[in-house]
Design an enzyme around this catalytic site. Structure first.
Site, PDB file in Angstrom:
ATOM      1  CD  GLN A 253      -1.287  -0.103   3.703  1.00 35.40           C
ATOM      2  OE1 GLN A 253      -1.605  -1.219   4.075  1.00 35.40           O
ATOM      3  NE2 GLN A 253      -1.758   0.990   4.274  1.00 35.40           N
TER       4      GLN A 253
ATOM      5  CB  CYS B 233      -4.953  -1.001   5.488  1.00 27.88           C
ATOM      6  SG  CYS B 233      -6.118  -0.117   6.546  1.00 27.88           S
TER       7      CYS B 233
ATOM      8  CG  HIS C  67      -3.567  -2.716   9.485  1.00 27.10           C
ATOM      9  ND1 HIS C  67      -3.522  -1.960   8.335  1.00 27.10           N
ATOM     10  CD2 HIS C  67      -2.714  -3.761   9.271  1.00 27.10           C
ATOM     11  CE1 HIS C  67      -2.689  -2.512   7.475  1.00 27.10           C
ATOM     12  NE2 HIS C  67      -2.187  -3.606   8.009  1.00 27.10           N
TER      13      HIS C  67
END
Ligand SMILES: *[C@@H]1O[C@H](CO)[C@@H](O)[C@H](O)[C@H]1NC(C)=O
Length: 360
Positions: free
Chosen positions: A146, A152, A295
């Protein structure tokens, strides 16, 4: 049980002690690392810069990053003590402060559920395989990266849809995160003002909702990743490669998570990533970890491993595909222990089904 509590107190004491000692200039932990390996912190920093191609514009920046690096070596040592079955040390993120790390490479925002999300039906769990790994069944694309972009969530969403598409068509197609970064501005119905916002964060369930409403996602090569915000949406309906049929939220029950994984393909999951900044390998099973989700990653399998020398006990773990490139963790993967919602890994799990289309 008593020994656990004493251990825990020792850790708390250690954390306190090491925090205090880090502010007086001399870093005893670094000295220890140095003594262990006969090398200086400067040498480690040099190695780090070489390995990850780090270049700093000014002397000041270099000095600042060296200090951050030293304090992260310090943190890695604390993580190692709190998480003995994993290996913690130098990673690509060793020159970022925890705050920079959260801002630049995480990117989960929002909590809510889109109106089209169902609750996954309860599945039978008595015949689940002991170990399972979707990588061995061809449902997982190579690890992506990324970059310095809080996207994410888009990688987690495409990963789940890539797997679902493979299950419904037999074809593994890498899908476009950049389409989600540029075009998906789906808002969280439960948190006002929280919408998918490219590199500034988003949510996997919102991404599925966007894909469902929008018709589908293009191939990676037709809409390549730039890892930047502000691009105009270049979605081309004629080039849809995969589409969402429906998606569901899985309960926190770990057997249900495993059953959904085996039946429907890799799952989009959220996690607290604090230990991931220093993670090098092994099964991460920290004694304490926040469950604050920040995340988005992809759950692709599970297994168990015995680890010496503490106890010859099988440690069950989840296999997590991350989006920080292959030179992070175990070839881009993270193993986190299974059994007690460590770092919140069981708290936000979704499964997606793909429309049976072959795209073009
Ligand atoms: C999709 O819908 C079908 C039919 O209602 C259901 O059985 C299945 O569990 C759903 N799949 C997902 C991933 O939500």
């Amino acid at each position: 049980m008593v020994d656990h509590r004493i251990l825990f107190l020792l850790f708390v004491f250690f954390l306190f002690f090491s925090n205090v000692s880090s502010s007086d200039g001399v870093d005893p932990m670094i000295c220890q690392v140095v003594d262990d390996e006969g090398l200086g912190a400067e040498h480690h920093f040099l190695e780090f810069k070489r390995r990850f191609g780090k270049v700093y514009a000014t002397e000041e920046e270099h000095g600042y990053r060296f200090n951050v690096f030293k304090s992260n070596m310090h943190r890695a040592r604390r993580h190692q003590l709190l998480d003995p079955s994993a290996v913690h040390g130098v990673t690509r993120f060793s020159d970022l402060t925890p705050m920079e790390f959260r801002h630049s490479v995480l990117g989960l925002r929002g909590v809510g559920l889109p109106s089209d999300a169902d609750s996954a039906p309860i599945l039978p769990t008595d015949n689940l395989p002991k170990d399972f790994d979707w990588r061995e069944h061809g449902a997982v694309t190579p690890v992506k990266n990324q970059g310095s972009c809080g996207s994410c969530w888009s990688f987690s969403a495409t990963g789940a849809l890539e797997g679902a598409h493979f299950l419904s068509t037999g074809e593994l197609v890498s899908l476009s995160e950049q389409q989600l970064v540029d075009c998906d501005h789906q808002c969280d119905p439960e948190e006002a003002g929280s919408c998918d916002s490219g590199c500034n964060g988003g949510l996997m369930n919102s991404a599925f909702e966007y894909i469902l409403n929008n018709g589908g996602v293009m191939r990676e090569e037709d809409y390549p990743y730039s890892g930047t915000n502000g691009g105009t949406c270049k979605f081309d309906k004629a080039k849809i490669a995969a589409s969402v049929a429906n998606f569901s939220v899985v309960s926190r029950d770990e057997d249900q998570i495993a059953a959904n994984l085996v039946k429907n393909g890799p799952l989009a999951v959220a996690i607290n990533a604090v230990y991931m900044q220093t993670y090098v390998g092994g099964v991460s099973c920290p004694y304490v970890c926040s469950k604050k989700l920040n995340h988005g990653v992809l759950l692709v399998g599970y297994g168990s491993e015995s680890y010496a020398p503490i106890r010859m006990k099988q440690k069950p773990y989840w296999i997590i595909k991350n989006s920080w490139g292959e030179n992070w963790g175990e070839n881009g993967y993270y193993k986190i222990c299974r059994g007690r919602n460590i770092c919140g890994v069981d708290s936000m799990v979704s499964t997606v089904a793909a429309l049976h289309t072959t795209g073009n």
